[in-house]
Every structure is written in structure tokens, then in C-alpha cells.
Scaffold this motif. Structure first.
Motif, PDB file in Angstrom:
ATOM      1  N   THR A 153       0.825  -1.212   0.000  1.00  0.00           N
ATOM      2  CA  THR A 153       0.000   0.000   0.000  1.00  0.00           C
ATOM      3  C   THR A 153       0.858   1.261   0.000  1.00  0.00           C
ATOM      4  O   THR A 153       0.418   2.325   0.433  1.00  0.00           O
ATOM      5  N   SER A 154       2.079   1.160  -0.508  1.00  0.00           N
ATOM      6  CA  SER A 154       3.020   2.280  -0.471  1.00  0.00           C
ATOM      7  C   SER A 154       2.724   3.347  -1.517  1.00  0.00           C
ATOM      8  O   SER A 154       3.205   4.472  -1.414  1.00  0.00           O
ATOM      9  N   GLY A 155       1.941   3.001  -2.545  1.00  0.00           N
ATOM     10  CA  GLY A 155       1.719   3.917  -3.663  1.00  0.00           C
ATOM     11  C   GLY A 155       2.628   3.631  -4.841  1.00  0.00           C
ATOM     12  O   GLY A 155       2.454   4.215  -5.921  1.00  0.00           O
ATOM     13  N   LEU A 156       3.608   2.744  -4.664  1.00  0.00           N
ATOM     14  CA  LEU A 156       4.450   2.333  -5.788  1.00  0.00           C
ATOM     15  C   LEU A 156       3.625   1.533  -6.787  1.00  0.00           C
ATOM     16  O   LEU A 156       2.748   0.751  -6.408  1.00  0.00           O
ATOM     17  N   SER A 157       3.928   1.726  -8.071  1.00  0.00           N
ATOM     18  CA  SER A 157       3.136   1.090  -9.122  1.00  0.00           C
ATOM     19  C   SER A 157       4.004   0.850 -10.342  1.00  0.00           C
ATOM     20  O   SER A 157       4.956   1.599 -10.605  1.00  0.00           O
ATOM     21  N   ASN A 158       3.651  -0.168 -11.101  1.00  0.00           N
ATOM     22  CA  ASN A 158       4.373  -0.421 -12.350  1.00  0.00           C
ATOM     23  C   ASN A 158       4.100   0.678 -13.376  1.00  0.00           C
ATOM     24  O   ASN A 158       4.854   0.836 -14.338  1.00  0.00           O
ATOM     25  N   ASP A 159       3.030   1.438 -13.181  1.00  0.00           N
ATOM     26  CA  ASP A 159       2.738   2.552 -14.090  1.00  0.00           C
ATOM     27  C   ASP A 159       3.818   3.625 -14.017  1.00  0.00           C
ATOM     28  O   ASP A 159       4.068   4.326 -15.003  1.00  0.00           O
ATOM     29  N   THR A 160       4.432   3.781 -12.862  1.00  0.00           N
ATOM     30  CA  THR A 160       5.460   4.813 -12.692  1.00  0.00           C
ATOM     31  C   THR A 160       6.842   4.231 -12.402  1.00  0.00           C
ATOM     32  O   THR A 160       7.827   4.969 -12.365  1.00  0.00           O
ATOM     33  N   ASN A 161       6.900   2.927 -12.199  1.00  0.00           N
ATOM     34  CA  ASN A 161       8.188   2.265 -11.932  1.00  0.00           C
ATOM     35  C   ASN A 161       8.182   0.905 -12.616  1.00  0.00           C
ATOM     36  O   ASN A 161       7.743  -0.095 -12.048  1.00  0.00           O
ATOM     37  N   ASN A 162       8.642   0.871 -13.843  1.00  0.00           N
ATOM     38  CA  ASN A 162       8.626  -0.345 -14.642  1.00  0.00           C
ATOM     39  C   ASN A 162       9.566  -1.395 -14.050  1.00  0.00           C
ATOM     40  O   ASN A 162      10.778  -1.191 -13.987  1.00  0.00           O
ATOM     41  N   GLU A 163       8.992  -2.520 -13.628  1.00  0.00           N
ATOM     42  CA  GLU A 163       9.794  -3.581 -13.012  1.00  0.00           C
ATOM     43  C   GLU A 163      10.392  -4.547 -14.024  1.00  0.00           C
ATOM     44  O   GLU A 163      11.117  -5.469 -13.635  1.00  0.00           O
ATOM     45  N   TYR A 164      10.075  -4.367 -15.299  1.00  0.00           N
ATOM     46  CA  TYR A 164      10.522  -5.326 -16.317  1.00  0.00           C
ATOM     47  C   TYR A 164      11.628  -4.750 -17.189  1.00  0.00           C
ATOM     48  O   TYR A 164      11.736  -5.075 -18.368  1.00  0.00           O
ATOM     49  N   VAL A 165      12.455  -3.887 -16.607  1.00  0.00           N
ATOM     50  CA  VAL A 165      13.545  -3.287 -17.370  1.00  0.00           C
ATOM     51  C   VAL A 165      14.631  -4.327 -17.623  1.00  0.00           C
ATOM     52  O   VAL A 165      14.845  -5.239 -16.828  1.00  0.00           O
ATOM     53  N   PHE A 166      15.302  -4.181 -18.771  1.00  0.00           N
ATOM     54  CA  PHE A 166      16.429  -5.040 -19.129  1.00  0.00           C
ATOM     55  C   PHE A 166      17.622  -4.170 -19.490  1.00  0.00           C
ATOM     56  O   PHE A 166      17.487  -3.235 -20.266  1.00  0.00           O
ATOM     57  N   PRO A 167      18.781  -4.470 -18.941  1.00  0.00           N
ATOM     58  CA  PRO A 167      19.029  -5.503 -17.931  1.00  0.00           C
ATOM     59  C   PRO A 167      18.469  -5.078 -16.583  1.00  0.00           C
ATOM     60  O   PRO A 167      18.425  -3.887 -16.276  1.00  0.00           O
ATOM     61  N   PRO A 168      18.063  -6.045 -15.751  1.00  0.00           N
ATOM     62  CA  PRO A 168      17.498  -5.703 -14.448  1.00  0.00           C
ATOM     63  C   PRO A 168      18.581  -5.262 -13.476  1.00  0.00           C
ATOM     64  O   PRO A 168      19.764  -5.589 -13.664  1.00  0.00           O
ATOM     65  N   PRO A 169      18.212  -4.514 -12.436  1.00  0.00           N
ATOM     66  CA  PRO A 169      19.192  -4.163 -11.399  1.00  0.00           C
ATOM     67  C   PRO A 169      19.711  -5.412 -10.707  1.00  0.00           C
ATOM     68  O   PRO A 169      19.024  -6.431 -10.642  1.00  0.00           O
ATOM     69  N   ARG A 170      20.909  -5.318 -10.163  1.00  0.00           N
ATOM     70  CA  ARG A 170      21.583  -6.505  -9.638  1.00  0.00           C
ATOM     71  C   ARG A 170      21.582  -6.599  -8.119  1.00  0.00           C
ATOM     72  O   ARG A 170      22.087  -7.561  -7.567  1.00  0.00           O
ATOM     73  N   SER A 171      21.063  -5.596  -7.414  1.00  0.00           N
ATOM     74  CA  SER A 171      21.098  -5.648  -5.953  1.00  0.00           C
ATOM     75  C   SER A 171      19.967  -4.814  -5.394  1.00  0.00           C
ATOM     76  O   SER A 171      19.371  -3.975  -6.093  1.00  0.00           O
TER      77      SER A 171
END
Length: 502
Positions: free
Chosen positions: A149-167
Motif C-alpha cells: 500500500t506504499s503507492g508504488l506502481s508499475n505505471d510509474t516504476n517499470n519492473e521489467y527493465v532489461f538488464p534488471p538491477p543486480r542488488s
């Protein structure tokens, strides 16, 4: 009762001349003795194997490890093979996906029990490096991270970026230019990054890498010797075979899709260890590890969270029923699993699989069977979807190959026509290319080339249809234009009428 994939084999046996009554008596006595022995050796409800077999038949799942926990009794069911071709056992390692969130939430709760953090602390208090391009981020609490319920969303923070973050550190750093989609604490949206931030909190507060903290503070005390955690979803691990892609019943061992899994889905475990994990959450194992109040808080639905607790979710045992069990599933591209338990009856069910499917349905049915509740029929909607996609791909391939082969004839007809209408005639091929390029968009809600990678892993036949449309469509369009141009160059020059004095 443990059950494997092998079936007993009965070979034909020659009986010498025996009188029929004697044979009958032997058979009856043998049957009675077998029934007594089986009744003594097997759990009273050892019928989950049928449900597991049905599930594998419906979803084409290569390997399943499942368990039903009822008091001190545990029925384990193992079927099929792992990615190395070995028989699945209770010690076979599986990726458990988002079931890992229950462990991250417990890690936070351990720190809370020790007074190192409070669930209602603002995240910026315990994680000073946390920054976002939205002033509301300072109001996000640790509890809101764990309840989505933090307000974070894939609409504003794409979790499927390539390459993904490593840590976890890198995941938090990448939020610096992101915004929130809602005020913290006002709505629920499942977002994996919440749990990666929580993992970073564990690292900063404890001074240990997240995986090391889980091993030292959770897995080792609970005797979960086959359990570990990785940063990335596709990171290799000792003894971890490949998962599977299954399309229309055909299973192919495949690498996992790269992604950021630290804190939200990176745990690797076994059926034996996950039985221990569920028993801990039921209060029957490791009772001194976490206070009773903290354990209860993990399983309590949070405000504005839509039934989500802290790494767990209140769920119904069947569609349309009231929530009566606590559970959580885990879904990756080549692994799925589910766990749930009934606080009222104490019965729990676990399912680990090495391919896509609906393990939550199987775990619910295993639990329902044990408590004498109606089971839900198992169907695989992807069977029809994949059949349609395969059919469309075959038809599209045939049409486009025909267009390529007949391009010269098409060009000759257009050259011979009084009104070639070239643009109009080429529009269908252009449309095929455009549709192929944007077809995954309705699934993801936005056009992004990165989603093609995700689609290739999750819906390979959709990706194949898109690729066929784009590549063969472009070849057909290019060949028609080339042949049209060549036909114009090859056309004889018009004959000039003879003059009167020639």
C-alpha cells in the motif's frame, strides 16, 4: 505417504495346478493383509496423489512436489522429473517465487522484535538513502511496503527493465527519479519493488547481506538446510535444475527469465524445508524465534490492502467463498508454487512445480479434500489460448509466404492495371506488421520493446505470432515493392507514332 512417479509393475506369474477355492482364499487373505498393512503404514487421507496426477495432466507439468500437513502427519506427493531428468523428491530444489515475500516480511519482523525497526517507521528513517521524485515518498512506512500500500506502481516504476538491477541497493537507487501512483496507505497495488526495498532495510539495519541474514536468522534455526536466496531471478545455484516452458503439453527445459528477485522472489527451497516453513508459521516449530504477537501480525490483513497481510494473503478455499485460509503463491516464468493453511483447522497444503500453471488451485483442492470441502474443477485456459495462437501463426505464415512467392505476379498485375492503387494494396501488409509489433500491448497496458522479452518467456506462441507477422510481413512488403519496381524497369518503352514525312 511419500509417493513417487514410478508405478508398481506386475508381471504375469504362472501358478501351478491349484484348486480354485484355494486360489480364492489366498487372494482374499492377501487382500486383507495388504489392506491392514497399508492402513497401518499410510495416512488416513493419502489420496492427494490423484489430485496431483490430475493437475499434471491438465497443465502438462513435468515435476511436482506437494504436501498436506495435518497435525503431526505429513502426506508428501512427488511426481515427474526435474530439469536434469532426475525424479522429483522431497529434497529437489525449486524456485519458490513470491512465496519468498513471507520470509522477507518475517526478517523485518525479527528486527522489529529486537527493537531495531518499527512497522510504522517511515522508510526514510531506517533507510536514509531512499529517495523519490515525489514528496509523498517521505510518508511511506515499513508496514505499507509489506502490505503493498506504499503507492508504488508499475505505471510509474517499470519492473521489467532489461538488464534488471543486480542488488537491493541498486533497486532503491533507481527510484530516485520515479513518482508514486497514489498517496501512501490509500490503495493496494501488488508491486515487487516494495519487498526489494524491505530487503535493503534488512541489509542496512542488520549490517548483513540479505541472503546471509536469511540463512543465519531464519533458515538455519528452522533446520531449512536446502534453502537459500539469490539476488536475480535467473541466477544459478548449486543443485538447482532448470525449470520448464510448457506449451500445448510439450515441456522444454529453459532458463529462467532475468529479473530482480532480491527480497521479492529469490528464495530456492525444497518441499521438506517448506513444510518446516509452514509449520513455523502455524506456531508449531521454532516457537522462540519470533513472538506470538509478531507471528499473528504477519497473518493479519492490513488496512486498505485488499486482504493482503504481511507477506501473506487472506484467501477463500474456493471461488466465491469468504476468506478462510492464509496463503501466498509464487510465479516465475519457469517455476510456480503455492502454500496455504487454515487457522481454524490447522490443515496446510504446499505445492512446488517446475513450470507454469495454477498451483494455488491444486493447493486449495488438496486442503479442501482433507477438510471434506468441495474441490474446484481444474482446467487450463492457456490450452485454448495457445491452440488459437498456434492456429493463427500457421494461417499467418501460409498467407505471408504465399504473398512472398506470388509477389512478381502481383507486381505485374499492378503494373498492368489502369489504376494501380499501390498504397491501398500494400496497406494490409503494413497493418500486419504494425499489429505484430504492438500485439503484446493490451497485456501490459503500454508499448515497450522490453515487453517483447517478457512475452517471449510467458507466452512464447504469442511472441512467435508477433515475430511471424513482423518478419514475414516486412519481407512480403519489401518483395512486392521490389518486384513492382523491377516490373516498371522491364516494361518496354512506348512506341513513338511515325511522322507523316518519315
Amino acid at each position: 505417504m511419500p509417493a513417487g512417479d514410478a508405478r508398481p509393475r506386475f508381471d504375469a506369474v504362472y501358478f501351478p495346478r491349484l484348486h480354485f477355492p484355494y486360489v480364492t482364499a489366498v487372494i482374499v487373505l492377501g487382500g486383507v493383509l495388504a489392506a491392514v498393512l497399508l492402513g497401518w503404514a499410510a495416512p488416513a487421507h493419502a489420496t492427494g496423489g490423484r489430485l496431483v496426477d490430475d493437475y499434471r495432466s491438465v497443465y502438462g507439468t513435468p515435476g511436482v512436489a506437494a504436501a498436506v500437513i495435518d497435525g503431526s502427519a505429513v502426506e508428501t506427493i512427488t511426481r515427474g522429473r526435474d530439469g536434469d531428468g532426475n525424479a522429483v523428491t522431497a529434497r529437489t530444489r525449486f524456485r519458490i517465487g513470491s512465496m519468498s515475500k513471507s520470509m522477507t516480511a518475517t526478517a523485518i519482523m525479527l528486527l522489529a522484535d529486537r527493537g531495531r525497526v518499527s512497522l510504522d517507521d517511515p522508510v526514510v528513517k531506517v533507510l536514509p538513502d531512499f529517495r523519490m521524485a515525489d514528496p509523498r515518498f517521505t510518508r511511506i512506512t515499513v508496514r505499507q511496503l509489506l502490505s503493498h500500500t506504499s503507492g508504488l506502481s508499475n505505471d510509474t516504476n517499470n519492473e521489467y527493465v532489461f538488464p534488471p538491477p543486480r542488488s537491493a541497493r541498486e533497486i532503491v537507487a533507481r527510484l530516485a527519479d520515479k513518482t508514486l501512483a497514489a498517496d501512501p496507505g490509500t490503495r493496494s497495488e501488488y508491486h515487487n519493488t516494495n519487498y526489494s526495498i524491505a530487503a535493503r532495510i534488512v541489509e542496512v539495519v542488520s549490517g548483513k547481506p540479505f541472503g546471509a541474514f536469511l540463512r543465519a536468522e531464519l533458515f538455519t534455526p528452522l533446520g531449512m538446510t536446502g534453502t537459500d536466496s539469490t539476488l536475480g531471478c535467473s541466477d544459478g545455484a548449486e543443485g538447482l535444475p532448470a525449470g520448464y516452458e510448457v506449451v500445448l503439453g510439450v515441456a522444454v527445459a529453459a532458463p529462467e527469465m532475468p529479473g530482480m528477485c532480491v527480497g521479492n522472489g529469490g528464495v530456492i527451497s525444497t518441499l521438506d524445508d517448506m513444510v518446516r516453513w509452514v509449520r513455523f508459521n502455524q506456531g508449531g516449530l521454532g516457537s522462540g524465534l519470533l513472538s506470538a504477537d509478531s507471528l499473528a501480525e504477519l497473518h493479519t490483513a492490513q488496512p486498505k490492502a485488499g486482504g493482503y497481510a504481511l507477506g501473506w494473503r487472506a484467501r477463500p478455499i474456493a471461488a466465491g467463498a469468504e476468506p478462510s485460509v492464509i496463503g501466498h503463491g509464487g510465479t516465475l516464468a519457469t517455476w510456480t508454487g503455492d502454500m496455504l493453511f487454515s487457522p481454524a483447522t490447522g490443515v496446510a497444503a504446499l505445492v512446488l512445480t517446475n513450470s507454469v500453471g495454477d498451483p494455488g488451485l491444486l493447493s486449495a483442492n488438496l486442503l479442501a479434500e482433507r477438510i471434506k470441502a468441495p474441490a474446484t474443477p481444474m482446467t487450463n485456459p492457456l490450452t485454448m489460448v495457445n491452440a488459437i495462437l498456434l492456429g493463427l501463426t500457421v494461417v499467418m505464415t501460409a498467407l505471408l509466404v504465399t504473398a512472398i512467392v506470388r509477389a512478381r505476379r502481383w507486381a505485374a498485375r499492378r503494373r498492368a492495371a489502369r489504376r494501380p492503387m499501390l498504397v491501398l494494396r500494400l496497406a494490409p501488409l503494413a497493418l500486419v506488421i504494425v499489429v505484430g509489433a504492438v500485439l503484446p500491448t493490451p497485456i501490459w497496458g503500454a508499448f515497450d520493446l522490453q515487453y517483447w522479452i517478457v512475452t517471449a518467456w510467458l507466452l512464447p506462441l504469442l511472441a512467435l505470432l508477433c515475430l511471424t507477422s513482423c518478419v514475414l510481413g516486412a519481407v512480403a512488403l519489401g518483395r512486392r515493392l521490389w518486384c513492382f519496381r523491377r516490373a516498371g524497369q522491364a516494361a518496354p518503352a512506348p512506341v513513338r507514332p511515325a511522322m507523316a514525312d518519315d
